[in-house]
Design a protein around this motif. Structure first.
Motif, PDB file in Angstrom:
ATOM      1  N   MET A   1       0.852  -1.189   0.000  1.00 43.11           N
ATOM      2  CA  MET A   1       0.000   0.000   0.000  1.00 43.11           C
ATOM      3  C   MET A   1       0.887   1.238   0.000  1.00 43.11           C
ATOM      4  O   MET A   1       1.940   1.242   0.631  1.00 43.11           O
ATOM      5  CB  MET A   1      -0.845  -0.018   1.280  1.00 43.11           C
ATOM      6  N   GLN A   2       0.454   2.257  -0.714  1.00 44.97           N
ATOM      7  CA  GLN A   2       1.199   3.513  -0.653  1.00 44.97           C
ATOM      8  C   GLN A   2       0.253   4.706  -0.716  1.00 44.97           C
ATOM      9  O   GLN A   2      -0.844   4.624  -1.261  1.00 44.97           O
ATOM     10  CB  GLN A   2       2.254   3.597  -1.768  1.00 44.97           C
ATOM     11  N   LEU A   3       0.709   5.813  -0.132  1.00 43.83           N
ATOM     12  CA  LEU A   3      -0.097   7.022  -0.041  1.00 43.83           C
ATOM     13  C   LEU A   3       0.647   8.175  -0.707  1.00 43.83           C
ATOM     14  O   LEU A   3       1.810   8.419  -0.398  1.00 43.83           O
ATOM     15  CB  LEU A   3      -0.344   7.373   1.427  1.00 43.83           C
ATOM     16  N   THR A   4      -0.047   8.874  -1.617  1.00 43.80           N
ATOM     17  CA  THR A   4       0.518  10.089  -2.200  1.00 43.80           C
ATOM     18  C   THR A   4      -0.319  11.274  -1.731  1.00 43.80           C
ATOM     19  O   THR A   4      -1.545  11.253  -1.823  1.00 43.80           O
ATOM     20  CB  THR A   4       0.504  10.019  -3.743  1.00 43.80           C
ATOM     21  N   VAL A   5       0.362  12.274  -1.194  1.00 41.29           N
ATOM     22  CA  VAL A   5      -0.329  13.482  -0.723  1.00 41.29           C
ATOM     23  C   VAL A   5      -0.541  14.407  -1.916  1.00 41.29           C
ATOM     24  O   VAL A   5       0.405  14.854  -2.552  1.00 41.29           O
ATOM     25  CB  VAL A   5       0.502  14.187   0.369  1.00 41.29           C
ATOM     26  N   LEU A   6      -1.821  14.669  -2.226  1.00 40.54           N
ATOM     27  CA  LEU A   6      -2.158  15.551  -3.352  1.00 40.54           C
ATOM     28  C   LEU A   6      -2.362  16.984  -2.861  1.00 40.54           C
ATOM     29  O   LEU A   6      -2.047  17.940  -3.560  1.00 40.54           O
ATOM     30  CB  LEU A   6      -3.426  15.047  -4.046  1.00 40.54           C
ATOM     31  N   GLY A   7      -2.904  17.124  -1.676  1.00 47.10           N
ATOM     32  CA  GLY A   7      -3.120  18.440  -1.089  1.00 47.10           C
ATOM     33  C   GLY A   7      -3.221  18.321   0.414  1.00 47.10           C
ATOM     34  O   GLY A   7      -3.721  17.317   0.925  1.00 47.10           O
ATOM     35  N   CYS A   8      -2.729  19.332   1.143  1.00 43.58           N
ATOM     36  CA  CYS A   8      -2.667  19.235   2.610  1.00 43.58           C
ATOM     37  C   CYS A   8      -3.143  20.497   3.315  1.00 43.58           C
ATOM     38  O   CYS A   8      -3.048  20.588   4.529  1.00 43.58           O
ATOM     39  CB  CYS A   8      -1.243  18.920   3.041  1.00 43.58           C
ATOM     40  N   TRP A   9      -3.651  21.488   2.551  1.00 47.61           N
ATOM     41  CA  TRP A   9      -4.016  22.766   3.167  1.00 47.61           C
ATOM     42  C   TRP A   9      -5.508  22.853   3.465  1.00 47.61           C
ATOM     43  O   TRP A   9      -6.329  22.254   2.785  1.00 47.61           O
ATOM     44  CB  TRP A   9      -3.600  23.916   2.240  1.00 47.61           C
ATOM     45  N   ALA A  10      -5.833  23.662   4.464  1.00 48.86           N
ATOM     46  CA  ALA A  10      -7.234  23.882   4.798  1.00 48.86           C
ATOM     47  C   ALA A  10      -7.372  25.196   5.571  1.00 48.86           C
ATOM     48  O   ALA A  10      -6.536  25.483   6.416  1.00 48.86           O
ATOM     49  CB  ALA A  10      -7.757  22.732   5.658  1.00 48.86           C
ATOM     50  N   PRO A  11      -8.413  25.936   5.292  1.00 48.16           N
ATOM     51  CA  PRO A  11      -9.479  25.673   4.316  1.00 48.16           C
ATOM     52  C   PRO A  11      -9.225  26.322   2.962  1.00 48.16           C
ATOM     53  O   PRO A  11     -10.105  26.318   2.106  1.00 48.16           O
ATOM     54  CB  PRO A  11     -10.700  26.310   4.988  1.00 48.16           C
ATOM     55  N   TYR A  12      -8.031  26.878   2.772  1.00 48.35           N
ATOM     56  CA  TYR A  12      -7.642  27.399   1.456  1.00 48.35           C
ATOM     57  C   TYR A  12      -6.175  27.048   1.267  1.00 48.35           C
ATOM     58  O   TYR A  12      -5.455  26.835   2.251  1.00 48.35           O
ATOM     59  CB  TYR A  12      -7.887  28.914   1.355  1.00 48.35           C
ATOM     60  N   PRO A  13      -5.703  26.958   0.026  1.00 51.86           N
ATOM     61  CA  PRO A  13      -4.326  26.499  -0.168  1.00 51.86           C
ATOM     62  C   PRO A  13      -3.296  27.627  -0.157  1.00 51.86           C
ATOM     63  O   PRO A  13      -3.646  28.786  -0.352  1.00 51.86           O
ATOM     64  CB  PRO A  13      -4.381  25.860  -1.557  1.00 51.86           C
ATOM     65  N   ARG A  14      -2.067  27.267   0.063  1.00 51.58           N
ATOM     66  CA  ARG A  14      -0.957  28.182  -0.201  1.00 51.58           C
ATOM     67  C   ARG A  14      -0.836  28.365  -1.708  1.00 51.58           C
ATOM     68  O   ARG A  14      -1.392  27.565  -2.478  1.00 51.58           O
ATOM     69  CB  ARG A  14       0.355  27.613   0.348  1.00 51.58           C
ATOM     70  N   ALA A  15      -0.115  29.374  -2.135  1.00 43.98           N
ATOM     71  CA  ALA A  15       0.105  29.605  -3.563  1.00 43.98           C
ATOM     72  C   ALA A  15       0.639  28.334  -4.215  1.00 43.98           C
ATOM     73  O   ALA A  15       1.616  27.751  -3.728  1.00 43.98           O
ATOM     74  CB  ALA A  15       1.088  30.750  -3.758  1.00 43.98           C
ATOM     75  N   GLY A  16      -0.018  27.892  -5.271  1.00 40.27           N
ATOM     76  CA  GLY A  16       0.439  26.693  -5.978  1.00 40.27           C
ATOM     77  C   GLY A  16       0.079  25.399  -5.275  1.00 40.27           C
ATOM     78  O   GLY A  16       0.417  24.321  -5.763  1.00 40.27           O
ATOM     79  N   GLY A  17      -0.602  25.490  -4.155  1.00 43.46           N
ATOM     80  CA  GLY A  17      -0.923  24.285  -3.383  1.00 43.46           C
ATOM     81  C   GLY A  17      -2.349  23.815  -3.603  1.00 43.46           C
ATOM     82  O   GLY A  17      -3.086  24.364  -4.420  1.00 43.46           O
ATOM     83  N   ALA A  18      -2.734  22.799  -2.853  1.00 43.40           N
ATOM     84  CA  ALA A  18      -4.079  22.225  -2.969  1.00 43.40           C
ATOM     85  C   ALA A  18      -4.595  21.872  -1.585  1.00 43.40           C
ATOM     86  O   ALA A  18      -3.820  21.641  -0.646  1.00 43.40           O
ATOM     87  CB  ALA A  18      -4.053  20.970  -3.846  1.00 43.40           C
TER      88      ALA A  18
END
Ligand SMILES: [Zn+2]
Ligand SMILES: [Zn+2]
Length: 253
Positions: A1-18
Motif C-alpha cells: 500500500m502507498q499514499l501520495t499526498v495531493l493536497g494538505c491545506w485547509a481551508p484554502y491552499p498556499r500559492a500553488g498548493g491544494a
C-alpha cells in the motif's frame, strides 16, 4: 500500500498548493480520499483519472470535495469516448441532503453509495465496503458537518481522520494502524477555537500515541502557520518522530 499526498491545506491552499486530497494505492486499486480545491489537478500529475477505482468524500466542506464538480465532467467525458468503462464508485455521507442529492444526480459519472447506509461493521459499528483485497471501514467523527474517518485494511493498515475534534472513540478505531494520517489544524493556543470541530497538533500526537499507531503523519494545515512548529507540538505528545504531509510525495505503508 502507498499514499501520495495531493493536497494538505485547509481551508484554502498556499500559492500553488491544494486542499485535502490523498491517493491510496494497492496493486491496481486506486482510491482518492477527499477531493478539495486543486487536488484533481495534482492527481493528474501522478495518475490518469480514468484509472481511479473509487473516490471517498469524508464530508461536505469545500476543502474536501469542491473538485468533485471537475472530476464529474472528466469521468463523464471518458465514459462517452469509451476511454473509461462505467461510472466511478463514490462513497460519501448522505447528509447534508442537498449536497448528497446534487452529487448523486451526476449518474453519468458516479455510482454513489452513502457511507451511512453501508452494511454495519462489527468493528466500528458503522459501514464497511470491500474493494478487491481491501476493506474500507468508516466511523463518524466529531465535526460541524457529518464526517467519517476511514480505515483501509489490506496487508497493512491505513487510517485517515478526515476532519474531527479529539474523541476517545477514535482511539479504538485507529488502533494499531501502520500509518495514521491525522488532521492537525492548529497550535495549543488554538484549542478553544478548534474545540468541537478540529484537533490541535498536540491532540493529533496524543491520538496517535494512545492508538498505538506505528507512524503518524499530520496534515490539514492552516496556510499561514509554520509547519515545523506544528510538527514539534505533535512530536512532543506522540513521543517519537512525526511526518509532515508534503504535497506530491509518496509514502510506503
Ligand atoms: Zn477541512
Ligand atoms: Zn471540515
Amino acid at each position: 500500500m502507498q499514499l501520495t499526498v495531493l493536497g494538505c491545506w485547509a481551508p484554502y491552499p498556499r500559492a500553488g498548493g491544494a486542499c485535502s486530497g490523498y491517493l491510496l494505492q494497492d496493486g491496481d486499486i486506486n482510491i482518492m480520499l477527499d477531493i478539495g480545491h486543486g487536488s484533481l489537478s495534482r492527481l493528474m500529475q501522478v495518475l490518469d483519472f480514468r484509472s481511479l477505482t473509487a473516490l471517498v468524500i469524508t464530508h461536505f466542506h469545500p476543502d474536501h470535495y469542491s473538485d468533485v464538480y471537475a472530476l464529474r465532467h472528466a469521468v463523464a467525458g471518458a465514459i462517452r469516448d469509451k476511454s473509461r468503462q462505467g461510472p466511478l464508485t463514490l462513497l460519501m455521507p448522505s447528509e447534508p441532503a442537498a449536497n448528497f442529492t446534487e452529487i448523486s444526480g451526476y449518474g453519468d459519472a458516479f455510482a454513489v453509495k452513502a457511507i451511512d447506509s453501508l452494511s454495519p461493521d462489527s468493528y466500528s459499528g458503522t459501514g464497511n465496503w470491500q474493494l478487491g483485497g481491501l476493506k474500507l471501514r468508516f466511523m463518524p467523527t466529531v465535526h460541524k458537518k457529518p464526517c467519517y474517518a476511514v480505515r483501509i485494511e489490506g496487508l497493512t493498515q491505513f487510517v485517515y481522520t478526515g476532519d474531527t475534534a479529539y474523541s476517545s472513540e477514535l482511539v479504538d478505531f485507529f488502533r494499531g494502524a501502520d500509518l495514521l494520517l491525522s488532521e492537525a489544524s492548529g497550535f495549543d493556543s488554538d484549542t478553544s477555537i478548534l474545540s468541537g470541530s478540529h484537533m490541535t497538533a498536540r491532540q493529533a500526537g496524543e491520538l496517535g500515541r494512545l492508538a498505538g499507531a506505528k507512524k503518524l503523519m499530520i496534515t490539514h494545515f492552516w496556510p499561514e502557520y509554520e509547519q515545523a512548529d506544528l510538527l514539534t507540538q505533535a512530536q512532543e505528545s506522540f513521543g517519537s518522530k512525526v511526518e509532515l504531509a508534503r504535497e506530491g510525495r509518496t509514502y510506503k505503508i
